[in-house]
Design a protein around this motif. Structure first.
Motif, mmCIF file in Angstrom:
data_model
loop_
_atom_site.group_PDB
_atom_site.id
_atom_site.type_symbol
_atom_site.label_atom_id
_atom_site.label_comp_id
_atom_site.label_asym_id
_atom_site.label_seq_id
_atom_site.Cartn_x
_atom_site.Cartn_y
_atom_site.Cartn_z
ATOM 1 N N GLN A 151 0.812 -1.206 0.000
ATOM 2 C CA GLN A 151 0.000 0.000 0.000
ATOM 3 C C GLN A 151 0.852 1.266 0.000
ATOM 4 O O GLN A 151 0.337 2.359 0.145
ATOM 5 C CB GLN A 151 -0.939 -0.011 1.202
ATOM 6 C CG GLN A 151 -1.884 -1.193 1.181
ATOM 7 C CD GLN A 151 -2.778 -1.231 2.395
ATOM 8 O OE1 GLN A 151 -3.100 -0.206 2.972
ATOM 9 N NE2 GLN A 151 -3.182 -2.419 2.789
ATOM 10 N N GLY A 152 2.184 1.103 -0.127
ATOM 11 C CA GLY A 152 3.071 2.258 -0.150
ATOM 12 C C GLY A 152 3.151 2.989 1.176
ATOM 13 O O GLY A 152 3.371 4.189 1.217
ATOM 14 N N ARG A 153 2.985 2.271 2.251
ATOM 15 C CA ARG A 153 2.990 2.889 3.581
ATOM 16 C C ARG A 153 4.355 2.765 4.245
ATOM 17 O O ARG A 153 5.110 1.854 3.984
ATOM 18 C CB ARG A 153 1.935 2.243 4.465
ATOM 19 C CG ARG A 153 0.541 2.528 3.980
ATOM 20 C CD ARG A 153 -0.480 2.023 4.933
ATOM 21 N NE ARG A 153 -1.803 2.420 4.478
ATOM 22 C CZ ARG A 153 -2.915 1.889 4.903
ATOM 23 N NH1 ARG A 153 -2.884 0.933 5.803
ATOM 24 N NH2 ARG A 153 -4.068 2.295 4.440
ATOM 25 N N VAL A 154 4.605 3.709 5.144
ATOM 26 C CA VAL A 154 5.784 3.682 6.000
ATOM 27 C C VAL A 154 5.271 3.520 7.421
ATOM 28 O O VAL A 154 4.412 4.281 7.864
ATOM 29 C CB VAL A 154 6.597 4.989 5.879
ATOM 30 C CG1 VAL A 154 7.722 5.017 6.895
ATOM 31 C CG2 VAL A 154 7.147 5.137 4.481
ATOM 32 N N TYR A 155 5.777 2.526 8.122
ATOM 33 C CA TYR A 155 5.302 2.247 9.479
ATOM 34 C C TYR A 155 6.279 2.782 10.511
ATOM 35 O O TYR A 155 7.493 2.659 10.374
ATOM 36 C CB TYR A 155 5.089 0.750 9.668
ATOM 37 C CG TYR A 155 4.005 0.219 8.780
ATOM 38 C CD1 TYR A 155 2.675 0.499 9.044
ATOM 39 C CD2 TYR A 155 4.313 -0.526 7.652
ATOM 40 C CE1 TYR A 155 1.668 0.037 8.213
ATOM 41 C CE2 TYR A 155 3.312 -1.002 6.818
ATOM 42 C CZ TYR A 155 1.995 -0.712 7.105
ATOM 43 O OH TYR A 155 1.008 -1.170 6.278
ATOM 44 N N PHE A 156 5.708 3.362 11.540
ATOM 45 C CA PHE A 156 6.511 3.961 12.599
ATOM 46 C C PHE A 156 5.700 3.893 13.882
ATOM 47 O O PHE A 156 4.841 4.724 14.135
ATOM 48 C CB PHE A 156 6.832 5.416 12.240
ATOM 49 C CG PHE A 156 7.954 5.999 13.035
ATOM 50 C CD1 PHE A 156 9.269 5.710 12.715
ATOM 51 C CD2 PHE A 156 7.704 6.844 14.092
ATOM 52 C CE1 PHE A 156 10.313 6.256 13.439
ATOM 53 C CE2 PHE A 156 8.742 7.396 14.821
ATOM 54 C CZ PHE A 156 10.049 7.094 14.494
ATOM 55 N N GLY A 157 5.909 2.860 14.669
ATOM 56 C CA GLY A 157 5.173 2.706 15.914
ATOM 57 C C GLY A 157 3.998 1.760 15.777
ATOM 58 O O GLY A 157 3.843 1.056 14.788
ATOM 59 N N GLN A 158 3.170 1.753 16.788
ATOM 60 C CA GLN A 158 2.066 0.819 16.915
ATOM 61 C C GLN A 158 0.851 1.562 17.461
ATOM 62 O O GLN A 158 0.992 2.402 18.343
ATOM 63 C CB GLN A 158 2.492 -0.290 17.873
ATOM 64 C CG GLN A 158 1.449 -1.228 18.351
ATOM 65 C CD GLN A 158 1.321 -2.475 17.529
ATOM 66 O OE1 GLN A 158 0.318 -2.623 16.881
ATOM 67 N NE2 GLN A 158 2.285 -3.370 17.567
ATOM 68 N N ASN A 159 -0.318 1.315 16.907
ATOM 69 C CA ASN A 159 -1.549 1.858 17.475
ATOM 70 C C ASN A 159 -2.007 0.929 18.591
ATOM 71 O O ASN A 159 -2.119 -0.279 18.383
ATOM 72 C CB ASN A 159 -2.649 1.967 16.415
ATOM 73 C CG ASN A 159 -2.371 3.061 15.411
ATOM 74 O OD1 ASN A 159 -1.809 4.087 15.737
ATOM 75 N ND2 ASN A 159 -2.754 2.835 14.181
#
Length: 141
Positions: A98-106
Protein backbone atom coordinates in the motif's frame (compact mmCIF):
# COMPACT_ATOMS: atom_id res chain seq x y z
CA UNK A 1 -1.17 10.37 23.04
CA UNK A 2 2.19 9.11 21.87
CA UNK A 3 4.65 7.22 24.04
CA UNK A 4 8.30 6.99 23.08
CA UNK A 5 10.09 4.13 24.81
CA UNK A 6 13.76 3.55 25.40
CA UNK A 7 15.57 0.59 26.89
CA UNK A 8 14.51 -1.92 24.22
CA UNK A 9 15.59 -2.80 20.70
CA UNK A 10 14.68 -0.23 18.01
CA UNK A 11 11.19 -0.83 16.59
CA UNK A 12 10.51 -3.72 18.99
CA UNK A 13 7.05 -2.24 19.56
CA UNK A 14 6.12 -3.56 16.10
CA UNK A 15 5.78 -7.00 17.66
CA UNK A 16 3.86 -6.08 20.82
CA UNK A 17 0.32 -7.49 21.00
CA UNK A 18 -0.30 -6.73 24.68
CA UNK A 19 1.60 -4.56 27.15
CA UNK A 20 1.01 -3.34 30.68
CA UNK A 21 1.92 0.10 31.99
CA UNK A 22 1.10 0.85 35.61
CA UNK A 23 -2.19 -1.04 36.14
CA UNK A 24 -3.40 -0.54 32.58
CA UNK A 25 -3.41 -3.07 29.74
CA UNK A 26 -2.83 -1.86 26.17
CA UNK A 27 -3.53 -3.97 23.09
CA UNK A 28 -1.52 -3.51 19.91
CA UNK A 29 -4.15 -3.31 17.18
CA UNK A 30 -2.04 -2.39 14.15
CA UNK A 31 1.22 -0.93 12.97
CA UNK A 32 0.97 2.85 12.68
CA UNK A 33 1.47 4.15 9.16
CA UNK A 34 3.24 7.49 9.10
CA UNK A 35 1.03 10.54 8.54
CA UNK A 36 1.33 12.54 5.35
CA UNK A 37 1.65 16.33 5.54
CA UNK A 38 -1.44 16.87 3.39
CA UNK A 39 -3.52 15.17 6.10
CA UNK A 40 -2.93 17.99 8.60
CA UNK A 41 -3.11 21.77 8.72
CA UNK A 42 0.29 23.47 8.71
CA UNK A 43 0.04 24.34 12.40
CA UNK A 44 -0.43 20.68 13.41
CA UNK A 45 2.05 19.31 15.91
CA UNK A 46 2.02 16.31 18.23
CA UNK A 47 3.74 16.19 21.60
CA UNK A 48 5.72 13.10 22.35
CA UNK A 49 7.04 12.34 25.80
CA UNK A 50 10.37 10.58 25.53
CA UNK A 51 10.72 8.02 28.31
CA UNK A 52 13.94 6.24 29.17
CA UNK A 53 12.83 3.07 30.95
CA UNK A 54 16.24 2.58 32.54
CA UNK A 55 16.82 6.02 34.06
CA UNK A 56 13.36 7.61 34.08
CA UNK A 57 14.68 10.70 32.26
CA UNK A 58 12.28 12.41 29.89
CA UNK A 59 12.10 15.29 27.48
CA UNK A 60 9.38 16.79 25.31
CA UNK A 61 9.86 17.13 21.58
CA UNK A 62 7.59 18.42 18.83
CA UNK A 63 7.31 16.50 15.58
CA UNK A 64 5.51 17.44 12.38
CA UNK A 65 5.69 14.86 9.58
CA UNK A 66 8.06 16.05 6.81
CA UNK A 67 8.01 19.71 7.89
CA UNK A 68 11.47 21.24 8.32
CA UNK A 69 11.29 22.74 11.81
CA UNK A 70 13.72 25.54 10.93
CA UNK A 71 12.17 26.67 7.64
CA UNK A 72 8.54 25.40 7.96
CA UNK A 73 8.87 24.01 4.42
CA UNK A 74 7.55 20.53 3.58
CA UNK A 75 10.15 18.10 2.28
CA UNK A 76 10.62 14.41 1.62
CA UNK A 77 12.46 13.60 4.83
CA UNK A 78 12.25 11.64 7.04
CA UNK A 79 9.75 9.65 4.96
CA UNK A 80 12.23 9.06 2.12
CA UNK A 81 14.78 7.50 4.49
CA UNK A 82 12.15 5.52 6.40
CA UNK A 83 10.86 4.01 3.12
CA UNK A 84 14.19 2.18 2.84
CA UNK A 85 13.69 0.12 5.99
CA UNK A 86 10.20 0.82 7.44
CA UNK A 87 7.93 0.45 4.37
CA UNK A 88 5.34 -2.29 3.90
CA UNK A 89 7.50 -3.50 0.99
CA UNK A 90 10.37 -4.19 3.43
CA UNK A 91 8.47 -5.16 6.61
CA UNK A 92 5.60 -7.08 5.04
CA UNK A 93 6.83 -8.28 1.63
CA UNK A 94 4.30 -11.10 1.36
CA UNK A 95 1.31 -8.85 2.08
CA UNK A 96 -0.60 -6.44 -0.18
CA UNK A 97 1.56 -3.37 -0.82
CA UNK A 98 0.00 0.00 0.00
CA UNK A 99 3.07 2.26 -0.15
CA UNK A 100 2.99 2.89 3.58
CA UNK A 101 5.78 3.68 6.00
CA UNK A 102 5.30 2.25 9.48
CA UNK A 103 6.51 3.96 12.60
CA UNK A 104 5.17 2.71 15.91
CA UNK A 105 2.07 0.82 16.92
CA UNK A 106 -1.55 1.86 17.47
CA UNK A 107 -2.68 0.74 20.91
CA UNK A 108 -6.06 0.63 22.62
CA UNK A 109 -6.65 0.50 26.35
CA UNK A 110 -9.71 -1.60 27.18
CA UNK A 111 -9.19 -0.69 30.86
CA UNK A 112 -10.11 2.93 30.05
CA UNK A 113 -13.77 1.85 29.92
CA UNK A 114 -13.65 0.47 33.47
CA UNK A 115 -14.35 2.48 36.59
CA UNK A 116 -10.74 2.20 37.76
CA UNK A 117 -9.53 5.01 40.00
CA UNK A 118 -6.02 5.05 38.58
CA UNK A 119 -6.00 5.58 34.80
CA UNK A 120 -2.70 7.38 34.62
CA UNK A 121 0.64 6.49 33.15
CA UNK A 122 3.65 8.66 33.78
CA UNK A 123 7.27 9.10 32.83
CA UNK A 124 9.33 6.32 34.33
CA UNK A 125 6.54 3.72 34.53
CA UNK A 126 7.99 0.38 33.40
CA UNK A 127 6.43 -1.31 30.37
CA UNK A 128 5.81 -5.04 30.58
CA UNK A 129 5.38 -6.92 27.32
CA UNK A 130 2.75 -9.62 27.89
CA UNK A 131 2.21 -10.96 24.33
CA UNK A 132 4.15 -10.60 21.09
CA UNK A 133 3.98 -11.76 17.48
CA UNK A 134 7.11 -13.28 15.98
CA UNK A 135 7.59 -11.00 12.93
CA UNK A 136 6.19 -7.82 11.38
CA UNK A 137 4.47 -9.96 8.77
CA UNK A 138 2.33 -11.35 11.61
CA UNK A 139 1.44 -7.89 12.93
CA UNK A 140 -1.80 -6.26 11.87
CA UNK A 141 -1.39 -3.19 9.65
Amino acid sequence: MSILVDGCEPFSEDLWKEIRINKLTFLGVKLCSRCKVKDYPSAFSAWIIAVDLLSGDSESVTMVPTINQDTAIAGSEPTETLMKFRSDKVLRPTRKQQGRVYFGQNLVCPDSQNQMKEKTIKVGDPIYVIKMVSTCVDAAA
